[in-house]
Design an enzyme around this catalytic site. Structure first.
Site: not given
Ligand code: KIV
Length: 280
Positions: A46-47, A85, A115, A117, A184
């Site tokens: 989600d970056s 994500d 993924k 969090e 992280e």
């Molecule tokens: O969203 C992302 O790119 C991430 C990485 C920083 C692990 O969660």
């Protein structure tokens, strides 16, 4: 030759073996390059909200955006495992909602795994998603979606009490059925300790060399995102410079009429060209 697709057991079996290499990608051309480089896991992180869509943080990212980018990445991948994500708000309201959204990322986004969090507090949600048949990668330490509650983008687990919480988080995610955990921005000795405490692979980002693998954001690695570069990033290239140089040359050549040349143009037979004069 078609490459053999990596599976969840392939990743789990890499615990204490050759380090697992994970990297983000958000679209088709970059996914093809990342896959061609032999990266094991492609994370549609989600970056993308920050490095591709220009948002100030990852909180604004929606399910529709994640689905759109996930589909594009999967179309470019043969070998890597694709993890997408779960965006903020897609798994924290209720467990049925989390299962529905994780299912969409596999059915519509064609991801191999999701993924999300959070540690102990998310363990019941992770367990329910795993029971629904969806592989989950955990993510603890600095969790960008809740960075404000953590006091900003800061290293986590720096004292014994905070470190104990992260160890509990990692164990809870392992018990919930995660196939791997991203650690992280935590001190290297703590990451090494957690790596020894769990039987699933740990993937570090700003967590030192003692993890079972490493992950980075591709825009940081190749120098495409110039707003902020965290200390843990190694920039292997600075591709924005040659790109801006190429675009500047294109602008100049169009303006001074040195592009396009005959080599980039289509010709016409002379007799047909001469008839143009009679058209009007
Ligand atoms: O969203 C992302 O790119 C991430 C990485 C920083 C692990 O969660």
């Amino acid at each position: 030759m078609q490459q053999k697709k990596l599976t969840i057991p392939d990743i789990r079996n890499r615990k204490n073996q050759t380090p697992i290499v994970e990297l983000t990608a958000y679209d088709y051309p970059w996914a093809r390059m990342v896959d061609a480089a032999g990266i094991d896991i492609i994370l549609v992180g989600d970056s993308l909200g920050m490095v591709v869509l220009g948002y100030p943080d990852t909180v604004c990212v929606t399910m529709e955006e994640m689905l759109h980018h996930s589909k594009a990445v999967v179309r470019g991948v043969e070998r890597a495992l694709v993890v997408t994500d779960m965006p903020f708000g897609s798994y924290n309201r209720s467990i049925p909602d989390a299962i529905d959204n994780a299912t969409r990322l596999l059915k519509e986004g064609h991801a191999d795994a999701v993924k999300l969090e959070g540690g102990v507090t998310m363990a019941a949600t992770v367990a329910a998603i795993v029971r629904a048949g969806i592989p989950v990668q955990g993510h603890i330490g600095l969790t960008p979606q809740t960075a404000t509650s953590l006091g900003g983008f800061k290293v986590q687990g720096k004292n014994a009490e905070a470190a104990r919480q992260l160890i509990d988080d990692a164990r809870a995610l392992e018990d919930a059925g995660c196939f791997s955990i991203v650690l992280e921005a935590i001190p290297a000795p703590l990451a090494e300790h957690i790596t020894r405490q769990v039987t699933i692979p740990t993937i570090g980002i700003g967590a030192g060399a003692g993890c079972d693998g490493q992950v980075l954001v591709i825009h940081d690695l190749v120098g495409l995102y110039d707003r902020f570069t965290p200390k843990f990033v190694k920039q292997y290239a600075r591709i924005n410079e040659p790109v801006v140089e190429a675009l500047t040359r294109y602008k100049e050549e169009v303006e001074n009429r040195t592009f396009p040349t005959e080599a980039h143009s289509f010709s016409m037979k002379a007799e047909e060209r001469d008839k143009l004069l009679d058209l009007y």
